[in-house]
Design a protein around this motif. Structure first.
Motif, PDB file in Angstrom:
ATOM      1  N   PRO A   1       0.787  -1.235   0.000  1.00  0.00           N
ATOM      2  CA  PRO A   1       0.000   0.000   0.000  1.00  0.00           C
ATOM      3  C   PRO A   1       0.820   1.286   0.000  1.00  0.00           C
ATOM      4  O   PRO A   1       0.271   2.353   0.274  1.00  0.00           O
ATOM      5  N   HIS A   2       2.110   1.184  -0.328  1.00  0.00           N
ATOM      6  CA  HIS A   2       2.923   2.403  -0.459  1.00  0.00           C
ATOM      7  C   HIS A   2       4.117   2.084  -1.345  1.00  0.00           C
ATOM      8  O   HIS A   2       5.114   1.539  -0.889  1.00  0.00           O
ATOM      9  N   ILE A   3       3.994   2.403  -2.629  1.00  0.00           N
ATOM     10  CA  ILE A   3       5.107   2.164  -3.549  1.00  0.00           C
ATOM     11  C   ILE A   3       5.009   3.144  -4.711  1.00  0.00           C
ATOM     12  O   ILE A   3       3.923   3.402  -5.224  1.00  0.00           O
ATOM     13  N   HIS A   4       6.162   3.725  -5.099  1.00  0.00           N
ATOM     14  CA  HIS A   4       6.192   4.764  -6.135  1.00  0.00           C
ATOM     15  C   HIS A   4       6.621   4.147  -7.460  1.00  0.00           C
ATOM     16  O   HIS A   4       7.791   4.207  -7.845  1.00  0.00           O
ATOM     17  N   MET A   5       5.668   3.523  -8.148  1.00  0.00           N
ATOM     18  CA  MET A   5       5.980   2.752  -9.348  1.00  0.00           C
ATOM     19  C   MET A   5       6.466   3.607 -10.502  1.00  0.00           C
ATOM     20  O   MET A   5       7.148   3.109 -11.393  1.00  0.00           O
TER      21      MET A   5
ATOM     22  N   ALA B   1       1.120  10.106  -4.030  1.00  0.00           N
ATOM     23  CA  ALA B   1       1.781  11.233  -4.687  1.00  0.00           C
ATOM     24  C   ALA B   1       2.876  11.735  -3.750  1.00  0.00           C
ATOM     25  O   ALA B   1       2.674  11.852  -2.548  1.00  0.00           O
ATOM     26  N   PHE B   2       4.049  12.026  -4.285  1.00  0.00           N
ATOM     27  CA  PHE B   2       5.153  12.499  -3.440  1.00  0.00           C
ATOM     28  C   PHE B   2       6.060  13.411  -4.245  1.00  0.00           C
ATOM     29  O   PHE B   2       5.700  13.856  -5.323  1.00  0.00           O
ATOM     30  N   TRP B   3       7.259  13.689  -3.723  1.00  0.00           N
ATOM     31  CA  TRP B   3       8.193  14.514  -4.490  1.00  0.00           C
ATOM     32  C   TRP B   3       9.078  13.628  -5.347  1.00  0.00           C
ATOM     33  O   TRP B   3       9.220  12.444  -5.100  1.00  0.00           O
TER      34      TRP B   3
ATOM     35  N   GLY C   1      -2.985  11.823   0.124  1.00  0.00           N
ATOM     36  CA  GLY C   1      -1.663  11.442   0.637  1.00  0.00           C
ATOM     37  C   GLY C   1      -0.579  11.575  -0.423  1.00  0.00           C
ATOM     38  O   GLY C   1      -0.890  11.889  -1.567  1.00  0.00           O
ATOM     39  N   GLU C   2       0.697  11.319  -0.076  1.00  0.00           N
ATOM     40  CA  GLU C   2       1.082  11.268   1.297  1.00  0.00           C
ATOM     41  C   GLU C   2       1.351  12.683   1.774  1.00  0.00           C
ATOM     42  O   GLU C   2       2.084  13.433   1.134  1.00  0.00           O
ATOM     43  N   ILE C   3       0.718  13.035   2.886  1.00  0.00           N
ATOM     44  CA  ILE C   3       0.803  14.395   3.407  1.00  0.00           C
ATOM     45  C   ILE C   3       1.298  14.349   4.855  1.00  0.00           C
ATOM     46  O   ILE C   3       1.325  13.279   5.465  1.00  0.00           O
TER      47      ILE C   3
ATOM     48  N   SER D   1       6.603  -1.110   1.241  1.00  0.00           N
ATOM     49  CA  SER D   1       8.006  -0.981   0.789  1.00  0.00           C
ATOM     50  C   SER D   1       8.436   0.468   0.613  1.00  0.00           C
ATOM     51  O   SER D   1       9.624   0.766   0.703  1.00  0.00           O
ATOM     52  N   SER D   2       7.508   1.366   0.325  1.00  0.00           N
ATOM     53  CA  SER D   2       7.839   2.742  -0.069  1.00  0.00           C
ATOM     54  C   SER D   2       8.943   2.787  -1.125  1.00  0.00           C
ATOM     55  O   SER D   2       9.715   3.743  -1.184  1.00  0.00           O
ATOM     56  N   ALA D   3       9.012   1.750  -1.947  1.00  0.00           N
ATOM     57  CA  ALA D   3      10.066   1.731  -2.973  1.00  0.00           C
ATOM     58  C   ALA D   3       9.875   2.912  -3.915  1.00  0.00           C
ATOM     59  O   ALA D   3       8.753   3.266  -4.292  1.00  0.00           O
TER      60      ALA D   3
HETATM   61 ZN    ZN Z   1       6.413   7.577  -0.193  1.00  0.00          ZN
END
Ligand code: ZN
Length: 307
Positions: free
Chosen positions: A5-9, A32-34, A104-106, A214-216
């Motif tokens: 539930p957290h991965i930047h594909m 969504a992130f930087w 998110g992610e905020i 993973s937050s990969a």
């Molecule tokens: Zn992230």
């Protein structure tokens, strides 16, 4: 079946998608992130959000994985206030799109007044559209930042079970669980939260409201963190039911509150057709044979052990 539930594909390759599916991952959430490179125009946020609900969702489908996302202004770029104001105007156009399971992610990065202001504004947005919130907790001064994040959510009248507090560790987990929030853990390779430590956390706190991810992304990270941690948990005697909750069910129960994510999405519809295109783009290159039909794994969790 597993969920990350957290991965930047956006930052990952098709090899990753293939290996993830083989390891049992059926659904993912991309917050969504930087992007490493700071954005200078609101248009690049717009295109990025569009790709999260469009191209990346399609790309995942080509490998038999259901893709969902959360949409928000990340804490780091909240510090560019002129740009942040414009991004805030954009968010309502995206949070109600298909496949968006949260805001998110905020949260906080350096815990500046600007970060605080845009975190609060986005909590109000989440409340208005009744979506779960995915909270990024700061890597510096984590404990205080985590507690502030939860207090601010409560101050804005958001129910704890609508908030996933991310990037927890041994120092924060008890406070998060005691307050009734979801506690997510990011498993980074050879660093802070490794999967050995995750096993100990589940042994100590059980599986209630605990989520593994993973937050990969574009940094040193591992898109197979969830399957690897699931394997290690089983090996260390944690029950299959606890593994299922932490690596699958809790992610579905929390983000499923959006009404945008249902188990039937992947139980009934993961057939792949790589002849398909998105805006005239295919994932295949000249001469490659498209995969058409069912993809997947050979069976249950135990047969998907990866190291
Ligand atoms: Zn992230």
């Amino acid at each position: 079946m597993l969920i990350d539930p957290h991965i930047h594909m956006t930052s990952r390759t098709t090899d990753d998608y293939e290996r993830m599916r083989q390891a049992g991952i059926v659904a993912i959430i991309e917050p969504a992130f930087w992007l490493g490179q700071p954005r200078t125009e609101v248009g690049s946020f717009k295109d990025y959000f569009s790709s999260l609900v469009g191209w990346e969702r399609f790309r995942a489908s080509q490998f038999g994985i259901k893709h969902y996302c959360t949409i928000g202004l990340n804490s780091k770029e909240a510090n560019n206030e002129a740009l942040a104001e414009q991004v805030m105007e954009l968010l309502p156009l995206f949070v109600c799109k298909e496949g968006v399971v949260g805001v998110g992610e905020i949260g906080y990065d350096d815990q500046t007044p600007a970060e605080d202001r845009y975190f609060r504004a986005q909590l109000e947005l989440a409340k208005e559209v009744n979506l779960p919130v995915q909270v990024h907790t700061p890597h510096r001064d984590k404990k205080a930042g985590t507690i502030t994040s939860m207090e601010v959510c409560l101050e804005h009248g958001i129910a704890p079970d609508m908030v996933v507090i991310d990037h927890n560790n041994e120092e924060t987990v008890k406070d998060v669980l005691d307050r009734g929030f979801w506690a997510a853990f990011t498993i980074y390779p050879n660093s802070k939260m490794g999967n050995e430590r995750m096993v100990e956390i589940v042994k100590k706190y059980g599986s209630e409201r605990i989520i593994v991810n993973s937050s990969a992304d574009w940094g040193v990270s591992d898109p197979l963190s969830v399957p690897k941690t699931a394997s290690l948990m089983l090996e260390r005697g944690i029950s299959i039911e606890d593994v299922r909750k932490t690596c699958y069910q809790n992610a579905l129960d929390s983000f499923g509150k959006s009404g945008q994510m249902h188990e039937s999405d992947w139980l009934e519809g993961t057939d792949v057709d790589q002849r398909e295109k998105f805006s005239d783009n295919s994932v295949l290159r000249g001469g490659q044979t498209p995969v058409v039909g069912a993809v997947g794994t050979s069976g249950g969790l135990e047969s998907n052990i990866v190291r």
